[in-house]
Design a protein around this motif. Structure first.
Motif, PDB file in Angstrom:
ATOM      1  N   GLY A   1       0.644  -1.104  -0.329  1.00  0.00           N
ATOM      2  CA  GLY A   1       0.098   0.352   0.350  1.00  0.00           C
ATOM      3  C   GLY A   1       1.378   1.587   0.116  1.00  0.00           C
ATOM      4  O   GLY A   1       1.819   0.974  -0.051  1.00  0.00           O
ATOM      5  N   HIS A   2       0.239   2.245  -0.270  1.00  0.00           N
ATOM      6  CA  HIS A   2       1.089   3.820  -0.037  1.00  0.00           C
ATOM      7  C   HIS A   2      -0.066   4.224   1.242  1.00  0.00           C
ATOM      8  O   HIS A   2      -0.336   4.931   1.493  1.00  0.00           O
ATOM      9  N   VAL A   3       1.220   5.036   1.824  1.00  0.00           N
ATOM     10  CA  VAL A   3       1.011   5.849   2.942  1.00  0.00           C
ATOM     11  C   VAL A   3       2.268   7.167   2.936  1.00  0.00           C
ATOM     12  O   VAL A   3       3.423   6.804   2.980  1.00  0.00           O
ATOM     13  N   GLY A   4       1.448   7.792   3.122  1.00  0.00           N
ATOM     14  CA  GLY A   4       2.249   9.464   3.414  1.00  0.00           C
ATOM     15  C   GLY A   4       1.361  10.119   4.596  1.00  0.00           C
ATOM     16  O   GLY A   4       0.268  10.694   4.983  1.00  0.00           O
ATOM     17  N   ILE A   5       2.856  11.174   4.755  1.00  0.00           N
ATOM     18  CA  ILE A   5       2.643  11.679   6.351  1.00  0.00           C
ATOM     19  C   ILE A   5       3.306  13.057   5.911  1.00  0.00           C
ATOM     20  O   ILE A   5       3.897  13.548   4.967  1.00  0.00           O
ATOM     21  N   MET A   6       2.238  13.908   6.197  1.00  0.00           N
ATOM     22  CA  MET A   6       2.775  15.627   5.960  1.00  0.00           C
ATOM     23  C   MET A   6       2.126  16.536   7.147  1.00  0.00           C
ATOM     24  O   MET A   6       1.376  15.915   7.839  1.00  0.00           O
ATOM     25  N   CYS A   7       2.373  17.098   7.284  1.00  0.00           N
ATOM     26  CA  CYS A   7       2.833  18.471   9.123  1.00  0.00           C
ATOM     27  C   CYS A   7       2.700  19.856   8.156  1.00  0.00           C
ATOM     28  O   CYS A   7       2.882  20.493   7.024  1.00  0.00           O
ATOM     29  N   ILE A   8       0.999  20.341   8.936  1.00  0.00           N
ATOM     30  CA  ILE A   8       1.272  21.537   8.188  1.00  0.00           C
ATOM     31  C   ILE A   8       1.034  22.459   9.631  1.00  0.00           C
ATOM     32  O   ILE A   8       0.536  21.717  10.846  1.00  0.00           O
ATOM     33  N   THR A   9       1.357  23.519   9.157  1.00  0.00           N
ATOM     34  CA  THR A   9       1.068  24.341  10.509  1.00  0.00           C
ATOM     35  C   THR A   9       0.011  25.115  10.884  1.00  0.00           C
ATOM     36  O   THR A   9      -1.429  24.962  10.372  1.00  0.00           O
ATOM     37  N   ASP A  10      -0.799  25.308  12.061  1.00  0.00           N
ATOM     38  CA  ASP A  10      -2.171  26.042  12.456  1.00  0.00           C
ATOM     39  C   ASP A  10      -2.533  26.748  10.983  1.00  0.00           C
ATOM     40  O   ASP A  10      -3.807  26.835  11.028  1.00  0.00           O
ATOM     41  N   LYS A  11      -1.876  27.735  11.101  1.00  0.00           N
ATOM     42  CA  LYS A  11      -2.118  28.441  10.330  1.00  0.00           C
ATOM     43  C   LYS A  11      -2.460  28.511   8.532  1.00  0.00           C
ATOM     44  O   LYS A  11      -3.549  28.910   8.124  1.00  0.00           O
ATOM     45  N   GLN A  12      -1.755  27.048   8.032  1.00  0.00           N
ATOM     46  CA  GLN A  12      -2.080  26.350   7.256  1.00  0.00           C
ATOM     47  C   GLN A  12      -2.691  26.306   7.422  1.00  0.00           C
ATOM     48  O   GLN A  12      -4.132  26.022   6.022  1.00  0.00           O
ATOM     49  N   PHE A  13      -3.476  25.174   8.399  1.00  0.00           N
ATOM     50  CA  PHE A  13      -4.866  24.712   8.480  1.00  0.00           C
ATOM     51  C   PHE A  13      -6.195  25.473   8.231  1.00  0.00           C
ATOM     52  O   PHE A  13      -6.616  25.391   8.111  1.00  0.00           O
ATOM     53  N   GLY A  14      -5.376  26.096   9.065  1.00  0.00           N
ATOM     54  CA  GLY A  14      -6.868  27.705   9.545  1.00  0.00           C
ATOM     55  C   GLY A  14      -7.158  28.234   7.994  1.00  0.00           C
ATOM     56  O   GLY A  14      -8.310  28.592   7.662  1.00  0.00           O
ATOM     57  N   MET A  15      -6.353  28.201   6.936  1.00  0.00           N
ATOM     58  CA  MET A  15      -6.530  28.222   5.707  1.00  0.00           C
ATOM     59  C   MET A  15      -6.702  27.535   4.942  1.00  0.00           C
ATOM     60  O   MET A  15      -7.201  28.074   3.609  1.00  0.00           O
ATOM     61  N   MET A  16      -7.074  26.361   5.450  1.00  0.00           N
ATOM     62  CA  MET A  16      -7.523  25.604   4.281  1.00  0.00           C
ATOM     63  C   MET A  16      -9.034  25.543   4.009  1.00  0.00           C
ATOM     64  O   MET A  16     -10.246  26.130   4.855  1.00  0.00           O
ATOM     65  N   GLU A  17     -10.066  25.250   2.916  1.00  0.00           N
ATOM     66  CA  GLU A  17     -11.230  26.008   2.660  1.00  0.00           C
ATOM     67  C   GLU A  17     -12.300  24.704   2.603  1.00  0.00           C
ATOM     68  O   GLU A  17     -11.952  23.666   1.464  1.00  0.00           O
ATOM     69  N   ILE A  18     -12.947  23.800   3.220  1.00  0.00           N
ATOM     70  CA  ILE A  18     -13.642  23.438   3.134  1.00  0.00           C
ATOM     71  C   ILE A  18     -15.421  22.693   3.092  1.00  0.00           C
ATOM     72  O   ILE A  18     -15.969  23.937   3.669  1.00  0.00           O
ATOM     73  N   PHE A  19     -16.136  21.787   1.860  1.00  0.00           N
ATOM     74  CA  PHE A  19     -17.028  22.328   1.358  1.00  0.00           C
ATOM     75  C   PHE A  19     -18.218  20.616   1.900  1.00  0.00           C
ATOM     76  O   PHE A  19     -17.631  19.610   1.682  1.00  0.00           O
ATOM     77  N   HIS A  20     -19.145  20.474   1.939  1.00  0.00           N
ATOM     78  CA  HIS A  20     -19.648  19.686   1.408  1.00  0.00           C
ATOM     79  C   HIS A  20     -20.812  20.277   0.942  1.00  0.00           C
ATOM     80  O   HIS A  20     -22.064  21.359   1.350  1.00  0.00           O
TER      81      HIS A  20
ATOM     82  N   ALA B   1     -12.984  24.999   9.721  1.00  0.00           N
ATOM     83  CA  ALA B   1     -11.948  23.738   9.769  1.00  0.00           C
ATOM     84  C   ALA B   1     -12.419  23.495  11.266  1.00  0.00           C
ATOM     85  O   ALA B   1     -13.111  24.509  12.111  1.00  0.00           O
ATOM     86  N   ASN B   2     -12.229  22.142  11.828  1.00  0.00           N
ATOM     87  CA  ASN B   2     -11.715  22.228  13.710  1.00  0.00           C
ATOM     88  C   ASN B   2     -11.467  23.260  14.533  1.00  0.00           C
ATOM     89  O   ASN B   2     -10.041  23.270  13.442  1.00  0.00           O
ATOM     90  N   ALA B   3     -11.097  23.742  15.168  1.00  0.00           N
ATOM     91  CA  ALA B   3     -10.029  25.243  16.165  1.00  0.00           C
ATOM     92  C   ALA B   3      -9.377  23.897  16.715  1.00  0.00           C
ATOM     93  O   ALA B   3      -9.680  23.123  17.356  1.00  0.00           O
ATOM     94  N   PRO B   4      -7.996  24.725  16.265  1.00  0.00           N
ATOM     95  CA  PRO B   4      -6.834  23.436  16.983  1.00  0.00           C
ATOM     96  C   PRO B   4      -7.300  23.566  18.348  1.00  0.00           C
ATOM     97  O   PRO B   4      -7.835  24.151  19.526  1.00  0.00           O
ATOM     98  N   ILE B   5      -6.855  21.840  19.618  1.00  0.00           N
ATOM     99  CA  ILE B   5      -7.379  22.272  20.721  1.00  0.00           C
ATOM    100  C   ILE B   5      -6.075  23.090  21.437  1.00  0.00           C
ATOM    101  O   ILE B   5      -5.146  23.345  21.057  1.00  0.00           O
ATOM    102  N   GLN B   6      -6.953  23.668  22.245  1.00  0.00           N
ATOM    103  CA  GLN B   6      -5.448  23.896  23.381  1.00  0.00           C
ATOM    104  C   GLN B   6      -5.530  23.260  24.547  1.00  0.00           C
ATOM    105  O   GLN B   6      -5.660  22.860  25.334  1.00  0.00           O
ATOM    106  N   GLN B   7      -3.778  23.422  23.846  1.00  0.00           N
ATOM    107  CA  GLN B   7      -2.922  23.129  25.084  1.00  0.00           C
ATOM    108  C   GLN B   7      -2.637  23.218  26.748  1.00  0.00           C
ATOM    109  O   GLN B   7      -2.060  24.911  26.718  1.00  0.00           O
ATOM    110  N   LEU B   8      -2.444  23.002  27.696  1.00  0.00           N
ATOM    111  CA  LEU B   8      -2.284  23.926  29.108  1.00  0.00           C
ATOM    112  C   LEU B   8      -1.191  23.021  28.865  1.00  0.00           C
ATOM    113  O   LEU B   8      -0.754  21.825  29.019  1.00  0.00           O
ATOM    114  N   GLU B   9      -0.686  23.993  29.284  1.00  0.00           N
ATOM    115  CA  GLU B   9       1.531  24.318  30.147  1.00  0.00           C
ATOM    116  C   GLU B   9       1.196  24.419  31.267  1.00  0.00           C
ATOM    117  O   GLU B   9       0.832  25.232  31.767  1.00  0.00           O
ATOM    118  N   MET B  10       2.576  24.054  32.208  1.00  0.00           N
ATOM    119  CA  MET B  10       2.448  23.798  33.152  1.00  0.00           C
ATOM    120  C   MET B  10       3.620  23.833  33.791  1.00  0.00           C
ATOM    121  O   MET B  10       4.429  22.908  33.524  1.00  0.00           O
TER     122      MET B  10
END
Length: 101
Positions: A65-84, A91-100
């Protein structure tokens, strides 16, 4: 940062379907969510965290089979246009990461 995994695995025999299902189950267990059929994504807090999840996917790669892996930034993800159909969907908002410290 978002990690996307794209895959096209053979499913003609029962053994191939089992391998497909196991691969899918394992990436779901690692926190990936289905974006479309055979496209899964996961939000990561940093590039280092993304590398951890990429290594996990690489460890479970099927022989065929074929598998591809790609990383994109939050900004790039936010610029994605999604249509139904003709309707735009946000697009789904990024999950908030809590840091302590």
């Amino acid at each position: 940062m978002w990690v996307l995994v794209f895959f096209d695995l053979p499913t003609e025999t029962a053994k191939e379907r089992k391998i497909y299902a196991l691969f899918r189950k394992n990436i779901l267990k690692d926190g990936f969510n289905m974006f479309q059929f055979s496209i899964y994504m996961r939000h990561c807090a940093s590039r280092e965290n993304a590398e951890v999840h990429i290594k996990r996917v690489k460890k479970i790669l099927p022989e065929k089979g074929h598998v591809g892996i790609m990383c994109i930034t939050d900004k790039q993800f936010g610029m994605m246009e999604i249509f139904h159909g003709h309707k735009t969907v946000s697009a789904n908002a990024p999950i908030q990461q809590l840091e302590m410290f």
